[in-house]
Motif scaffolding. Structure first.
Motif, PDB file in Angstrom:
ATOM      1  N   UNK A 380      29.540  70.918  -5.056  1.00 49.62           N
ATOM      2  CA  UNK A 380      28.920  69.911  -5.502  1.00 49.62           C
ATOM      3  C   UNK A 380      29.938  68.558  -5.897  1.00 49.62           C
ATOM      4  N   UNK A 381      31.090  68.865  -5.739  1.00 46.55           N
ATOM      5  CA  UNK A 381      32.037  67.764  -5.931  1.00 46.55           C
ATOM      6  C   UNK A 381      32.267  66.948  -4.531  1.00 46.55           C
TER       7      UNK A 381
ATOM      8  N   UNK B 309      34.388  62.987  -8.147  1.00 48.38           N
ATOM      9  CA  UNK B 309      34.810  62.045  -7.062  1.00 48.38           C
ATOM     10  C   UNK B 309      33.643  61.241  -6.411  1.00 48.38           C
ATOM     11  N   UNK B 311      32.703  61.298  -3.478  1.00 47.64           N
ATOM     12  CA  UNK B 311      32.038  61.937  -2.301  1.00 47.64           C
ATOM     13  C   UNK B 311      31.090  62.990  -3.069  1.00 47.64           C
ATOM     14  N   UNK B 312      30.956  63.312  -4.434  1.00 48.99           N
ATOM     15  CA  UNK B 312      30.173  64.413  -5.112  1.00 48.99           C
ATOM     16  C   UNK B 312      28.741  64.159  -4.929  1.00 48.99           C
ATOM     17  N   UNK B 313      28.020  65.062  -4.641  1.00 52.36           N
ATOM     18  CA  UNK B 313      26.505  65.246  -4.461  1.00 52.36           C
ATOM     19  C   UNK B 313      25.781  65.134  -5.986  1.00 52.36           C
ATOM     20  N   UNK B 314      24.709  64.512  -5.972  1.00 53.02           N
ATOM     21  CA  UNK B 314      23.955  64.261  -6.828  1.00 53.02           C
ATOM     22  C   UNK B 314      23.569  65.630  -7.655  1.00 53.02           C
ATOM     23  N   UNK B 315      23.505  65.892  -9.000  1.00 50.21           N
ATOM     24  CA  UNK B 315      22.863  67.104  -9.660  1.00 50.21           C
ATOM     25  C   UNK B 315      21.600  67.120  -9.898  1.00 50.21           C
ATOM     26  N   UNK B 316      20.714  68.200  -9.846  1.00 47.49           N
ATOM     27  CA  UNK B 316      19.414  68.184 -10.336  1.00 47.49           C
ATOM     28  C   UNK B 316      19.226  67.774 -11.687  1.00 47.49           C
TER      29      UNK B 316
END
Lengths: 666, 322, 194
Positions: A380-381, B309, B311-316
């Protein structure tokens, strides 16, 4: 009433009825005791529905000059048509036959043989009394409108649309999202061939978009359905896109320049972003964007309007309104698909608390080259590649705490993930399963391939996914705790990433949608088909068909097959040009009608009109479905049902209570 | 609010601090407890291993006595094991007539009778969370526990398996967290908060028992808890009295005191520590409590969180859709 | 429960016996051997057989093997298994049934947890005679007889408890002890099937 000459036929149905009810005795009883009520001949036979059984009826009608028939057998749902046909081929009006269900309503629900036999006698007595009041009826023939409505633009719906449109028929396709494609558009590769999902789907999508026989409504929903098979009037609510479709070129400048970024929790499964004005993905059909009012700065605060300013063809129109469009169709195919099980319901799996636990749809977006990471399988990072990955089967499926059923596709999907992870990252992959379900063509071979690629399979339903480390090697990792049942040992496997193969569930609003179309859902929430083995694409409501995951979890080949099957059924109907409607309906006796109009609003089919001049109500026979509501409601008793008259019902009750026997001459 | 009260054997002596602090906070919170007269031991996890009907009759004697109290059939137990036993038997007697008949046959020898379905059993935490409520609790706070890092430890039997009703989530409960929050403390969301302390395992196999305790202590320590707060005398005993044994066996150095949640409520309400049984614990809580006198800027974010960072993806999100 | 279990005319099996001696609709026959229980059990790694393995043995009729196993004695009654079981089997209650069976038939003596029942029976002895539990008595009687080394290890903790006033030196007796004895006496004659 003419003198009744009634034939009674008691079916054994093998041992289904005969195993509990003494059918020979019942038949003998009928011929003796109901003789005075018009029974001329009474027989029992092993399988009345067989051709020999039907011939019995036909022969007797001719030989004994029968003018009424009572068949005591299974449910009318199964064979009413069969016996009516037999009656008809003997030259008698088919509606002079009455079926009495001594199987579903007697032998299958009782164990006391004596009581069941007596009950069968009473039921037949009731049937005999009733059939005396039957009248010859003629079915109403109505034309079938050649246009079809397909609801749901996923692969099942798309297949149905193409079959119908290619056959030269007009089709309307209504899709709730801004583009068709459904879940299949989100996937990366499809099992077992590992075809790129978009590559095989988009040609079909384009065909749909371009087809002269298809009228496509996206960003739309059906809000009202009226009518009956062959003649439905449907209201489509088309939400405002705020984009003029006739001048938009699909150039995407508006999306690029829009300053408002929003988490895309539909197409990107919450893993990526879109703008407030957006097309869900690059190959969207239609290619016009949509403005999301809740997130658009103009709609929320009155400022921005960048898209409007920058659109080269001036296609943005903030004043656009929702529209309601009414269409006429003959048949409707529903293919609204599934929703993914919400993994937050299983807290011990850590989804939404532990960053590197992903759902299946999230992983599809991750590995999709058009996805938020350009196809890189990372944590996820957004940067780190995992070195070990755990894939959990049966999340929310096969579990009485959540959904009892098996979701059919997750084993293959989990194997596919194992393959993709290994291919992209070289990580060590563990699959945690209860059973490996790979039944269809080339599926088990795929399992063997994944075994060869080095995936480690552990048979055990995962107990916990946790970050609570117990010892040194577990720090900073996600630990999957499971019993390796084939070894009989509890194990803790530290991994970097966990993928949950979450189950499939009915759409959150499936029940409401079903109600709109007059069909029902099972206790699990999937739409109920007409027969689970022999007719999975029809429903109990004539003219409404179903296809795809709406009927139950299934893979893409099965969805395609069902879409095509539903289309074939509809094409058969259209080809016949007309349909015969059951003549069981209500009629108003005008002399008795007082014009109170109580019945008018009660009719669920809006089939009753009121004549102002004569101050009486009238039932439109084409719309009436014979539900009987108005018959019961009328305070004057002025409405009666053909095929279901008050006399028939009262007589049947008397017969059931064996009161008819007391009326017999000694 | 009136309730029947079943303290259980532990609260008489071993966990007297629990009883004392419960009584101290009851009146200010508007709770009136009516203790069952001459109640007997619930049998803990021991009697059902020996004789089923005797075990059920043992528990049912208490239910029958509770039925005689004038409290709308509401019985409160502060100990999780007592709570589980009482609610299990109350539920199963309601569900199964034949079982209820047998138990009542036994009770009849003592001239007692229990009407199945007449008693609803609650854990003390349930009553404080649902009936008193967070708002009322917050209003009574005169000394916010600001700066205290609390690890809320539920243990197992209060949240699983939910016989008469399910109170809080069986895997990831939050009621005690909310209560501690309302008192102003910083609550540490440690993952093992609903894991078992081992119960009587210390007497069956010390190594297995101590390992179970070590895991809990390690988890609480990893999240840098000052105090573990509990709602069951068995959990308190295990985490507190055996901590030294854990340290000796595993060569660890844990010094995390374990207090009852009622004691902390009492402190926040301004009741003097001596009236709440503070000091009865083997791992001394006073140093940790001394922190409350000091204004420590409470770290609202857990330092373990890495910076995201670009580039990090969103958390649910955690909030469930309905 | 389930006097309704086993409606077929075959002779009752070991599994039927276990089901009939466990209260409630315990659904043991529905086990799909998924392993959630074995995976969730906090003491599972130390059991001779995981709960799941034990159920397979019960289904197979391996009576002695099951009753000799230390598995039920290592159950801590945390109910994780019961809560998570996808077939809603009342696993913890089944464990109690197995303990009772092992105790009644003496198999516990052959298990590696052979002292475990003694802890329970010593505890209960006090309850049956006083109406309340008595820790000091329990600790001394049990440890002296079954685990004298353990006594040494516990001494430090024991002293700590006494110093803090957390242990009674003499047991408390309830007023209605005779009533309780009558009730329990009758209950024990009523048999184990529910």
């Amino acid at each position: 009433m003419i003198e009744p000459r009634i034939g009674v036929y008691v079916c054994h149905c093998g041992t289904n009825i005969a195993g509990v009810v003494d059918v020979a005795e019942v038949s003998k009883w009928a011929s003796e005791h109901l003789k005075g009520r018009g029974v001329v001949i009474s027989r029992d036979y092993k399988f009345m529905c067989s051709s020999l059984g039907q011939e019995l009826i036909e022969k007797d009608i001719k030989e004994y000059r029968l003018n009424r028939v009572v068949v005591a057998a299974c449910s009318p749902h199964l064979h009413e048509a069969t016996f009516r046909t037999a009656t008809k081929s003997a030259g008698l009006n088919p509606y002079l036959t009455e079926m009495v269900s001594i199987r579903e309503q007697d032998s299958w629900v009782h164990t006391d043989k004596i009581a069941a036999t007596n009950k069968a006698k009473a039921m037949i007595s009731g049937g005999v009394e009733r059939v005396r009041y039957h009248e010859p009826l003629e079915p109403l023939h109505v034309p079938i409108h050649p246009a079809t409505l397909v609801v749901g633009g996923g692969i099942a719906g798309i297949q149905a649309v193409l079959e119908l449109a290619d056959a030269g028929q007009k089709v309307y396709l209504v899709e709730r999202e801004p583009s068709i494609g459904g879940h299949m558009a989100q996937f990366d590769k499809t099992f077992p061939t590992l075809d790129c999902s978009a590559c095989i789907l988009t040609p079909k999508m384009v065909s749909v978009g371009k087809h002269p026989n298809v009228e496509l409504f996206t960003w739309s929903e059906v809000t009202n359905v009226e009518g009956y098979v062959g003649n439905f009037t449907v209201n489509i609510h088309k939400k405002a896109r705020f984009v003029k479709e006739d001048i938009c070129t699909g150039c995407s400048i508006c999306q690029e320049k829009c300053p408002k970024k929003v988490i895309d929790d539909v197409f990107e499964a919450g893993l990526g972003y879109r703008k407030a004005v957006y097309t869900p993905f690059a190959q969207a059909i239609p290619n016009y964007p949509v403005i999301d009012k809740e997130n658009c700065t103009y709609f929320q605060k009155g400022t921005c309007r960048a898209c409007e300013k920058l659109c080269p063809t001036k296609a943005i129109d903030f004043t656009q309104e929702d529209q309601d469009i009414s269409i006429q169709v003959g048949n409707i195919i529903l293919a609204t698909g599934y929703d993914l099980f919400d993994s937050r319901r299983i807290p011990q799996y850590g989804y939404a608390r532990l960053a590197n636990v992903f759902t299946s749809l999230e992983f599809e977006r991750l590995s999709n080259s058009a996805g938020p990471t350009g196809g890189k399988v990372v944590l996820r990072d957004g940067v780190t590649e995992p070195k070990t990955v755990g894939i959990v089967h049966c999340v929310g499926s096969r579990d009485k705490n959540y959904n009892n059923y098996c979701s059919a596709i997750c084993c293959m999907q989990s194997l596919k993930f194992a393959h993709l992870v290994e291919e992209r990252t070289g990580a060590e992959v563990y699959n945690f399963y209860i059973d490996i379900r790979t039944p269809a063509k080339d599926y088990d071979e795929f399992y063997q391939r994944v075994l060869e690629e080095g995936t480690i399979f552990i048979r055990g339903k995962v107990a916990e996914v946790t970050d609570a480390a117990r010892m040194a090697g577990e720090e900073g990792k996600i630990i999957i705790q499971v019993e390796d049942t084939l070894m009989g040992k509890q194990r803790r496997i530290p991994v970097d990433m966990v993928i949950l193969s979450a189950g499939l569930e009915p759409r959150r609003d499936a029940k409401a949608v079903a109600k709109l179309f007059g069909i029902s859902c099972s206790s699990a929430g999937w739409v109920i088909e007409k027969h689970p083995k022999l007719d999975p694409i029809a429903t109990m409501t004539d003219g409404i068909f179903i296809a795809g995951c709406m009927q139950g979890p299934k893979d893409i080949p099965a969805s395609v097959a069902q879409g095509a099957a539903a289309a074939a059924r509809v094409l058969g109907r259209i080809q016949q040009k007309e349909i015969a409607l059951e003549p069981i309906r209500a009629t108003v006796n005008e002399t008795q009608c007082s014009g109170c109009r109580i019945c008018n609003n009660m009719c669920p089919y809006n089939a009753i009109l009121f004549h102002e001049d004569r101050a009486v109500s009238e039932v439109n026979p084409a719309l009436c479905q014979g539900c009987g509501t108005c018959i019961a409601a009328c305070p004057a008793g002025a409405i009666s049902g053909t095929g279901f008259s008050n006399e028939q019902v009262m007589a049947q009750i008397e017969g059931l209570l064996l009161l008819n026997l007391e009326a017999e001459p000694a | 609010m009136k309730y029947g009260y079943y303290p259980g054997c532990s609260l008489e002596r071993n966990a007297a601090a629990y009883n004392v602090s419960t009584m101290a906070i009851a009146e200010p919170l508007g709770i009136e407890f009516n203790e069952i007269d001459d109640w007997n031991c619930c049998g803990a996890t021991e009697y059902t291993s020996i004789d089923l009907l005797a075990a059920y009759a043992l528990i049912a004697r208490n239910l029958a006595l509770a039925e005689q109290l004038p409290d709308n059939g509401k019985l409160v137990a502060p100990c999780s094991a007592c709570f589980l036993n009482l609610t299990k038997v109350a539920h199963q007697l309601e569900e199964e007539e034949t079982l209820a008949d047998k138990v009542n046959l036994a009770l009849a020898e003592g001239k007692l009778h229990y009407t199945p379905g007449s008693i609803q059993v609650y854990h003390l935490l349930e009553v404080i969370f649902n009936d008193v409520g967070l708002d009322n609790l917050a209003k009574k706070v005169v000394k916010p526990l600001k700066g205290l890092r609390i690890a809320p430890y539920y243990g197992c039997m209060i949240v699983r398996p939910g016989y008469q009703r399910t109170f809080d989530n069986p895997e990831h409960p939050t009621s005690l967290d909310s209560i501690m929050n309302a008192l102003g403390a910083f609550v540490v969301d440690f993952p093992m908060k609903a894991n078992c302390c081992g119960g009587h395992m210390t007497q069956i196999s010390q190594p297995v028992a101590l390992e179970m305790l070590r895991r809990l202590l390690k988890n609480a320590a990893d999240y840098r808890a000052d105090i573990i707060v509990t709602l069951c005398p068995m959990c308190q005993l295990n985490l507190d009295a055996y901590q030294e044994n854990v340290n000796a066996y595993f060569k660890t150095d844990y010094h995390i005191p374990t207090l009852y949640f009622t004691q902390l409520i009492g402190i926040a309400m301004g009741i003097p520590a001596e009236q709440l049984g503070i000091g009865k614990e083997l791992v001394d809580a006073r140093p940790a409590l001394a922190k409350i006198g000091i204004e420590v800027p409470s770290e609202e974010s857990v330092p373990e969180k890495k910076k995201h960072p670009k580039e990090s993806l969103p958390m649910p999100t955690m909030s469930k859709e309905d | 429960m389930s006097s309704t279990h086993n409606t077929s005319p075959r002779a009752p099996t070991f599994m039927d016996e276990v089901i009939n001696h466990t209260p409630g609709d315990n659904r043991l026959a529905n086990c799909i051997q998924c392993g959630t229980c074995g995976g969730s059990c906090p003491s599972g790694a130390d059991m001779e057989h995981t709960p799941r393995a034990l159920f397979q043995m019960i289904k197979g009729g391996f009576r002695e093997m099951v009753l000799r196993s230390n598995t039920p004695w290592y159950c801590v009654s945390c109910y994780y298994c019961t809560s998570r079981c996808p077939q809603n089997i009342h696993i913890t209650d089944v464990m109690y049934t197995l303990k009772r069976m092992a105790l009644k038939e003496g198999y516990y003596r052959e298990s590696s947890a052979s002292e475990a029942p003694a802890f329970s029976s010593t505890f209960i002895d006090y309850v049956e005679n006083y109406g309340r539990s008595f820790e000091l008595g329990l600790a001394t009687r049990y440890l002296l007889r079954y685990n004298p080394m353990g006594m040494v290890q516990m001494a430090g903790m024991g002293m700590g408890m006494l110093r803090r006033g957390r242990m009674d030196l003499i047991p408390t007796r309830i007023k209605g002890i005779n009533q309780l004895k009558a009730i329990l006496g009758k209950a024990k004659t009523l048999g184990g099937e529910v």
